[in-house]
Write a protein that holds these residues in place. Sequence first.
Motif, mmCIF file in Angstrom:
data_model
loop_
_atom_site.group_PDB
_atom_site.id
_atom_site.type_symbol
_atom_site.label_atom_id
_atom_site.label_comp_id
_atom_site.label_asym_id
_atom_site.label_seq_id
_atom_site.Cartn_x
_atom_site.Cartn_y
_atom_site.Cartn_z
ATOM 1 N N ALA A 36 34.450 27.313 39.181
ATOM 2 C CA ALA A 36 34.252 28.326 40.177
ATOM 3 C C ALA A 36 32.873 29.054 40.327
ATOM 4 O O ALA A 36 32.439 29.248 41.082
ATOM 5 C CB ALA A 36 35.511 29.363 39.776
ATOM 6 N N ALA A 37 32.621 29.501 38.957
ATOM 7 C CA ALA A 37 31.130 30.325 39.019
ATOM 8 C C ALA A 37 29.974 29.338 39.541
ATOM 9 O O ALA A 37 29.315 29.724 40.358
ATOM 10 C CB ALA A 37 30.838 30.744 37.494
ATOM 11 N N GLU A 38 29.944 28.061 39.143
ATOM 12 C CA GLU A 38 28.946 27.067 39.502
ATOM 13 C C GLU A 38 29.103 27.151 41.052
ATOM 14 O O GLU A 38 28.005 27.116 41.715
ATOM 15 C CB GLU A 38 29.078 25.888 39.044
ATOM 16 N N ALA A 39 30.094 26.722 41.650
ATOM 17 C CA ALA A 39 30.714 26.482 43.245
ATOM 18 C C ALA A 39 30.053 27.881 43.866
ATOM 19 O O ALA A 39 29.261 27.843 44.811
ATOM 20 C CB ALA A 39 31.930 26.333 43.415
ATOM 21 N N ILE A 40 30.513 29.227 43.342
ATOM 22 C CA ILE A 40 29.941 30.235 44.061
ATOM 23 C C ILE A 40 28.293 30.564 43.974
ATOM 24 O O ILE A 40 27.674 30.767 45.079
ATOM 25 C CB ILE A 40 30.634 31.566 43.207
ATOM 26 N N LEU A 41 27.718 30.195 42.968
ATOM 27 C CA LEU A 41 26.109 30.167 42.887
ATOM 28 C C LEU A 41 25.726 29.151 43.865
ATOM 29 O O LEU A 41 24.725 29.589 44.487
ATOM 30 C CB LEU A 41 25.741 29.859 41.415
ATOM 31 N N ARG A 42 26.133 27.819 44.012
ATOM 32 C CA ARG A 42 25.668 26.872 45.026
ATOM 33 C C ARG A 42 25.735 27.363 46.186
ATOM 34 O O ARG A 42 24.960 27.187 47.096
ATOM 35 C CB ARG A 42 26.267 25.571 44.421
ATOM 36 N N GLY A 45 24.619 31.929 46.231
ATOM 37 C CA GLY A 45 23.652 32.379 45.511
ATOM 38 C C GLY A 45 23.954 33.553 44.389
ATOM 39 O O GLY A 45 25.199 34.023 44.469
ATOM 40 N N ILE A 46 22.929 34.103 44.040
ATOM 41 C CA ILE A 46 23.192 35.549 43.185
ATOM 42 C C ILE A 46 23.847 36.474 44.031
ATOM 43 O O ILE A 46 24.848 37.155 43.367
ATOM 44 C CB ILE A 46 21.706 35.839 42.442
ATOM 45 N N PRO A 47 23.510 36.935 44.970
ATOM 46 C CA PRO A 47 24.135 38.122 45.958
ATOM 47 C C PRO A 47 25.573 37.953 46.013
ATOM 48 O O PRO A 47 26.190 38.984 46.048
ATOM 49 C CB PRO A 47 23.326 37.851 47.344
ATOM 50 N N GLY A 48 26.293 36.457 46.010
ATOM 51 C CA GLY A 48 27.770 36.417 46.088
ATOM 52 C C GLY A 48 28.217 36.354 44.778
ATOM 53 O O GLY A 48 29.717 36.061 44.925
ATOM 54 N N PHE A 49 27.651 36.446 43.595
ATOM 55 C CA PHE A 49 28.190 36.319 42.536
ATOM 56 C C PHE A 49 28.641 37.237 41.656
ATOM 57 O O PHE A 49 28.038 38.377 41.710
ATOM 58 C CB PHE A 49 27.136 35.633 41.420
ATOM 59 N N SER A 50 30.190 37.525 41.343
ATOM 60 C CA SER A 50 30.693 38.788 40.799
ATOM 61 C C SER A 50 31.717 37.957 40.025
ATOM 62 O O SER A 50 32.435 37.053 40.090
ATOM 63 C CB SER A 50 30.965 39.569 41.634
ATOM 64 N N ILE A 51 32.256 38.968 38.920
ATOM 65 C CA ILE A 51 33.238 38.548 38.348
ATOM 66 C C ILE A 51 34.428 38.436 39.056
ATOM 67 O O ILE A 51 35.411 37.518 38.913
ATOM 68 C CB ILE A 51 33.752 39.569 37.186
#
Length: 211
Positions: A36-42, A45-51
């Motif tokens: 899930a973390a990898e999918a969000i990053l792809r 990107g970083i702006p949309g990444f959070s716990i």
Amino acid sequence: MTQPVDIEREDDGSDIARRSIGARRNPASQDAILDAAEAILREEGIPGFSIEAVARRARAGKPTIYRWWPNRAALLLDVYKRFKNQRPFPDTGTLRGDLVGFLENQLLGFWKDSLCGTVYRSIIAEAQVDQGAAGALQAYHRERQAFAAQIVERAKGRGEIDKGVNAIVAIDLVVSFAWHQLLIGRIEAAMDEIEIVVDMVLQGLEGYRAT
């Protein structure tokens, strides 16, 4: 004692119980969270990444994520390591070849045309203001140092350089160049300077004699 359970619901409505015992990671839950973390990053990107975003995507509880990854940087590092571990360290038979390959495949070339450079730069940035992120980064750096130092140790065994050369310091000379280029956004140009940098480092190492 009842084991803590994260209940996750699949798209078809069925429930899956993923069990964890204390801080021990359940492989199925860990993979789901990292996926899930990898999918969000792809995708974002970083702006949309959070716990919180990862928890929603993985259908996992935030307490589970924080139990295994105490901060965002630690989770980012584990995603980053997934990619990094797919690239073996070079073993060309010469120190020059190994250091050139190290920069081309493990550092600058790895960061150049991928999300990985952005992720790693973000981790370094967070480490400047967050003690937990700094600790995670330092632990990862020590781990990578130990692996990369084998390049120099092999060269010492072949008689290419003096046995008194400090392998960790030698590797840090090369890594420091790469980190600097990453942080100032100059990776593309630095790719053309790899052999120059390696030859200058080698001149110092070959002339070094432990006293």
